[in-house]
Design an enzyme around this catalytic site. Structure first.
Site, short mmCIF file in Angstrom:
data_model
loop_
_atom_site.label_atom_id
_atom_site.label_comp_id
_atom_site.label_asym_id
_atom_site.label_seq_id
_atom_site.Cartn_x
_atom_site.Cartn_y
_atom_site.Cartn_z
N GLU A 1 0.81 5.63 0.82
CA GLU A 1 0.08 6.69 1.53
C GLU A 1 0.23 8.04 0.82
OE1 GLU A 1 0.17 6.35 5.79
OE2 GLU A 1 0.51 8.52 5.97
N SER B 1 0.84 -1.21 0.00
CA SER B 1 0.00 0.00 0.00
C SER B 1 0.87 1.25 0.00
CB SER B 1 -0.94 -0.01 1.21
OG SER B 1 -0.22 -0.25 2.40
N GLN C 1 4.44 2.99 12.46
CA GLN C 1 5.22 4.21 12.26
C GLN C 1 6.49 3.78 11.54
OE1 GLN C 1 5.57 7.21 11.57
NE2 GLN C 1 4.68 7.97 13.48
N PHE D 1 10.50 15.73 11.36
CA PHE D 1 9.35 14.85 11.49
C PHE D 1 9.65 13.70 12.45
CE2 PHE D 1 6.07 11.94 9.58
CZ PHE D 1 5.01 12.69 10.04
N ALA E 1 -7.76 5.72 20.16
CA ALA E 1 -8.10 5.01 18.92
C ALA E 1 -8.94 3.75 19.19
CB ALA E 1 -6.83 4.66 18.15
N ASP F 1 -3.77 13.83 16.54
CA ASP F 1 -3.17 14.79 17.48
C ASP F 1 -3.90 16.11 17.35
OD1 ASP F 1 -0.96 13.29 18.54
OD2 ASP F 1 -0.12 13.38 16.51
N HIS G 1 3.96 -0.87 3.65
CA HIS G 1 3.13 0.33 3.45
C HIS G 1 4.10 1.50 3.23
CE1 HIS G 1 -0.26 3.15 4.07
NE2 HIS G 1 0.59 3.88 4.77
N HIS H 1 -7.78 8.00 6.23
CA HIS H 1 -7.41 8.01 7.64
C HIS H 1 -8.51 8.80 8.35
CE1 HIS H 1 -2.82 7.37 6.91
NE2 HIS H 1 -3.54 6.77 5.99
N ALA I 1 -4.23 17.54 10.79
CA ALA I 1 -4.38 17.53 12.25
C ALA I 1 -5.68 18.23 12.64
CB ALA I 1 -3.19 18.23 12.88
N THR J 1 -4.16 10.60 4.17
CA THR J 1 -4.11 11.18 5.51
C THR J 1 -5.18 12.27 5.66
OG1 THR J 1 -2.58 12.92 4.87
CG2 THR J 1 -1.60 10.84 5.63
N TYR K 1 3.53 1.22 16.88
CA TYR K 1 4.76 1.99 17.09
C TYR K 1 5.88 1.09 17.62
CZ TYR K 1 1.39 5.73 16.63
OH TYR K 1 0.40 6.54 16.14
P1 FAD Z 1 -3.73 5.71 20.27
O1 FAD Z 1 -3.60 4.31 19.84
O2 FAD Z 1 -5.02 6.12 20.90
O3 FAD Z 1 -2.53 6.00 21.29
C1 FAD Z 1 -2.13 7.32 21.58
C2 FAD Z 1 -1.36 7.37 22.89
O4 FAD Z 1 -2.25 7.17 23.98
C3 FAD Z 1 -0.26 6.31 23.07
O5 FAD Z 1 0.79 6.90 23.79
C4 FAD Z 1 -0.93 5.22 23.89
O6 FAD Z 1 0.03 4.50 24.69
C5 FAD Z 1 -1.88 6.03 24.75
N1 FAD Z 1 -3.14 5.35 25.04
C6 FAD Z 1 -3.89 4.60 24.20
N2 FAD Z 1 -5.02 4.19 24.82
C7 FAD Z 1 -4.99 4.68 26.08
C8 FAD Z 1 -5.86 4.62 27.20
N3 FAD Z 1 -7.01 3.93 27.14
N4 FAD Z 1 -5.49 5.28 28.34
C9 FAD Z 1 -4.34 5.98 28.41
N5 FAD Z 1 -3.47 6.08 27.38
C10 FAD Z 1 -3.79 5.44 26.22
N6 FAD Z 1 -1.77 11.74 12.23
C11 FAD Z 1 -2.54 12.64 11.58
O7 FAD Z 1 -2.73 13.75 12.07
N7 FAD Z 1 -3.10 12.33 10.37
C12 FAD Z 1 -2.94 11.13 9.76
O8 FAD Z 1 -3.47 10.89 8.68
C13 FAD Z 1 -2.11 10.16 10.42
N8 FAD Z 1 -1.89 8.94 9.89
C14 FAD Z 1 -1.09 8.04 10.54
C15 FAD Z 1 -0.90 6.78 9.96
C16 FAD Z 1 -0.08 5.84 10.59
C17 FAD Z 1 0.13 4.50 9.93
C18 FAD Z 1 0.55 6.16 11.82
C19 FAD Z 1 1.47 5.18 12.49
C20 FAD Z 1 0.33 7.41 12.41
C21 FAD Z 1 -0.50 8.35 11.80
N9 FAD Z 1 -0.77 9.60 12.36
C22 FAD Z 1 -1.55 10.52 11.69
C23 FAD Z 1 -0.19 9.96 13.67
C24 FAD Z 1 -1.16 9.63 14.84
O9 FAD Z 1 -2.36 10.34 14.70
C25 FAD Z 1 -0.46 10.04 16.14
O10 FAD Z 1 0.66 9.21 16.36
C26 FAD Z 1 -1.35 10.10 17.37
O11 FAD Z 1 -0.60 10.77 18.39
C27 FAD Z 1 -1.75 8.76 17.95
O12 FAD Z 1 -2.70 8.15 17.24
P2 FAD Z 1 -3.04 6.59 17.56
O13 FAD Z 1 -4.19 6.22 16.76
O14 FAD Z 1 -1.81 5.79 17.46
O15 FAD Z 1 -3.46 6.74 19.11
#
Ligand code: FAD
Length: 286
Positions: free
Chosen positions: A16, A14, A176, A216, A123, A108, A266, A76, A50, A47, A145
């Site tokens: 992006e 895939s 990541q 980044f 998430a 974020d 990916h 996304h 933010a 994507t 990650y």
């Molecule tokens: P989560 O899985 O929710 O985790 C976020 C943080 O919270 C982690 O530190 C985790 O340990 C912690 N956490 C999770 N659940 C809990 C809980 N229940 N209680 C307490 N802590 C918890 N960003 C963008 O803005 N746009 C994009 O299109 C985009 N695409 C991405 C695509 C990929 C493949 C990747 C790897 C990242 C992408 N990102 C994107 C970045 C991503 O949005 C950030 O890394 C964001 O900070 C975390 O998203 P997540 O879904 O991993 O969060």
């Protein structure tokens, strides 16, 4: 070791993209999408900005991809700063447009957006919501990650929270990017020990520009090993040499990943075809 037959059966490739904002950006996007079509990817993902600033453009871009290129497109989708109603509307829109895959993220909050929290905090809650609203309609990808999320308290809880996303109904994960495949292998091992058995597809970042990559990587917690940082710094003013060197490093890493049997690759192609195509050209099994 992955056989050629296995690759054709289960391997996921895939790329992006980000939603273009200008006329010129739109041209670049189409040129890249057209060229990357040659790889016969399983999907192109798009994507969002933010805080959802480009959510509409993400919508337009995924619809464009499916209609113009006949390739499955995966938007996304983030829950940060959003509401259940807004997410439900988006999901319904995507369903109507024949979208079958979603990359579900917390996202974020952009700095300066104040304390606005969304209704879903992480998430795993978004994945749960998508399943509750749409059943099995979507294949759901989540983020992983190998070098841990930058806000993670520790490795153990980060992995436990990753597991929650799978238990909530995610089908597979995209990592990541990383430049140290040992981190990926260790992460996959740790997942297996926790009975996490979904495909964890390595996210691959082509190296095209040192300053951008360093900025980044610092922000997203992806480590550029010291030896690589120093070599890239040295080549910073000679873009052709930097890109040739970067391609060599990333291609070798991808080959080692393929040889170890990864379930896919990916590419963070980011609206440029050549850096991804150059890497793929150098891979033996593809
Ligand atoms: P989560 O899985 O929710 O985790 C976020 C943080 O919270 C982690 O530190 C985790 O340990 C912690 N956490 C999770 N659940 C809990 C809980 N229940 N209680 C307490 N802590 C918890 N960003 C963008 O803005 N746009 C994009 O299109 C985009 N695409 C991405 C695509 C990929 C493949 C990747 C790897 C990242 C992408 N990102 C994107 C970045 C991503 O949005 C950030 O890394 C964001 O900070 C975390 O998203 P997540 O879904 O991993 O969060």
């Amino acid at each position: 070791m992955t056989s050629e037959a296995d690759l054709h059966n289960t391997f996921s490739l895939s790329c992006e993209f980000f939603p273009p904002r200008t006329e010129k950006g739109l041209n670049n996007f189409h040129q890249a999408a057209q060229a990357l079509q040659a790889l016969k990817p399983d999907f192109f993902s798009v994507t969002f900005g933010a805080g959802g600033t480009t959510q509409e453009k993400t919508m337009d871009t995924v619809v464009d991809i499916q209609k113009q290129y006949g390739i499955n497109a995966a938007p996304h989708l983030s829950c940060v700063s959003s509401t259940r109603t807004a997410i439900r509307d988006l999901l319904n829109h995507y369903k109507e447009q024949g979208i079958k895959r979603i990359v579900a993220l917390r996202g974020d909050r952009p700095s300066g957006m104040g304390g606005e929290m969304g209704e879903l905090n992480y998430a795993n809650e978004l994945v749960e919501f998508i399943r509750a609203e749409t059943g099995d309609h979507f294949t759901i990808e989540v983020a992983a990650y190998p070098e841990f999320h930058p806000q993670a308290k520790n490795a153990r809880t980060d992995l436990a929270f990753f597991k929650q996303k799978i238990e909530a109904g995610a089908n597979s994960a995209i990592t990541q990017y990383f430049f140290n495949e040992e981190a990926y292998f260790r992460f996959v091992d740790a997942c297996e020990k926790q009975a996490i058995n979904i495909p964890i597809v390595p996210g691959i970042m082509p190296i095209t520009n040192y300053a951008q990559l360093a900025r980044f990587s610092d922000a997203c917690g992806a480590e550029i090993p010291r030896w690589l940082r120093w070599r890239l710094q040295e080549l910073e003013d000679d873009l052709d040499s930097l890109q040739a060197f970067g391609c060599d490093v990333v291609t070798h890493m991808c080959q080692r990943l393929l040889d170890a049997g990864v379930p896919g690759l990916h590419f963070y192609s980011l609206n440029r075809a050549a850096p991804t195509l150059d890497i793929v050209k150098g891979l033996k099994l593809l």
